[in-house]
Enzyme design. Structure first.
Site, mmCIF file in Angstrom:
data_model
loop_
_atom_site.group_PDB
_atom_site.id
_atom_site.type_symbol
_atom_site.label_atom_id
_atom_site.label_comp_id
_atom_site.label_asym_id
_atom_site.label_seq_id
_atom_site.Cartn_x
_atom_site.Cartn_y
_atom_site.Cartn_z
ATOM 1 N N GLU A 43 1.112 -1.087 0.124
ATOM 2 C CA GLU A 43 -0.320 -0.044 0.326
ATOM 3 C C GLU A 43 0.919 1.643 0.272
ATOM 4 O OE1 GLU A 43 -1.975 -3.153 0.979
ATOM 5 O OE2 GLU A 43 -0.836 -2.688 2.458
ATOM 6 N N GLU A 108 1.532 30.881 6.019
ATOM 7 C CA GLU A 108 1.785 29.945 6.829
ATOM 8 C C GLU A 108 3.312 30.934 7.754
ATOM 9 O OE1 GLU A 108 1.850 25.573 5.474
ATOM 10 O OE2 GLU A 108 3.636 26.567 6.029
ATOM 11 N N GLU A 131 5.755 10.663 -1.431
ATOM 12 C CA GLU A 131 5.512 12.184 -1.638
ATOM 13 C C GLU A 131 6.738 12.369 -2.270
ATOM 14 O OE1 GLU A 131 4.624 15.744 1.413
ATOM 15 O OE2 GLU A 131 5.223 13.896 2.337
ATOM 16 N N GLU A 154 -8.600 25.658 6.051
ATOM 17 C CA GLU A 154 -7.581 24.312 6.137
ATOM 18 C C GLU A 154 -7.338 24.287 7.881
ATOM 19 O OE1 GLU A 154 -3.918 24.665 3.753
ATOM 20 O OE2 GLU A 154 -5.422 25.227 2.228
#
Length: 201
Positions: A43, A108, A131, A154
């Site tokens: 996975e 941010e 990633e 978010e």
């Protein structure tokens, strides 16, 4: 991939699709002693690619860092799941890592970057995730950094603060900074810091 290294995908499934995605690969690959191995099933957590940025003020010799709650650290049982990090964000379709570096630094940390210096591209957990993260040092004016930032939609609650570079470096060495991407960014900045101070100051 070199010519003698091969990967054969027998089957690919997507057992979960939410904010992130999980793909299941049934594959076999070349073996070091020759031939192809048996089919294995794995996975893979598919979350796209990201950019990480350590905003750096070459005049003040300070870095801009952020702190925020991380559910992964909480799930791992960390008694203090608020992580000290560098600015980072996912690269959306049509964006470059450089685009993300500039956008996320404003969102941010509230800082505008001047020059960007790439310091590497890395896979953080290649055993289970696709990633990759492209890291940059971004020139900034650290005197303007601070406060609470992030996007309400978010769920972001981000504390922004500055540290002298030497203090940030010690925080990595004594494991006060225990986020891998941030530790790498600080250590890689150490290797090019004097050059950037001459070029940017």
């Amino acid at each position: 991939m070199t010519q003698d290294r091969k990967v054969e995908v027998v089957k690919k499934e997507t057992p979960f699709q939410g904010y992130f995605r999980v793909d299941r690969y049934h594959l076999r690959h070349s073996q070091f002693q020759g031939g192809m191995g048996n089919v294995v099933s794995r996975e893979i957590f598919e979350r796209g690619h990201a950019a990480g940025i350590i905003p750096y003020d070459p005049v003040r010799d300070e870095v801009v860092l952020i702190e925020q709650f991380r559910p992964g650290a909480f799930a791992a049982g960390d008694p203090d799941p608020w992580m000290i990090e560098v600015v980072a964000g996912i690269v959306d379709e049509g964006e470059t890592p450089e685009d993300v570096a500039r956008r996320e630094s404003v969102e941010e940390a509230g800082v505008i970057l001047d020059n960007l210096h790439p310091i590497g591209r890395f896979y953080m957990t290649p055993g289970g995730s696709s990633e990759s993260i492209t890291l940059f040092v971004g020139q900034c004016d650290a005197s303007k950094a601070g406060g609470i930032h992030g996007l309400d939609e978010e769920g972001e609650d981000i504390r922004v603060f500055t540290e002298p570079f030497d203090t940030a470096h010690r925080m990595v060495l004594n494991n006060r900074i225990n986020n891998a991407m941030t530790a790498m960014a600080v250590l890689l900045l150490a290797s090019c810091r004097e050059t950037l101070r001459k070029e940017w100051a």
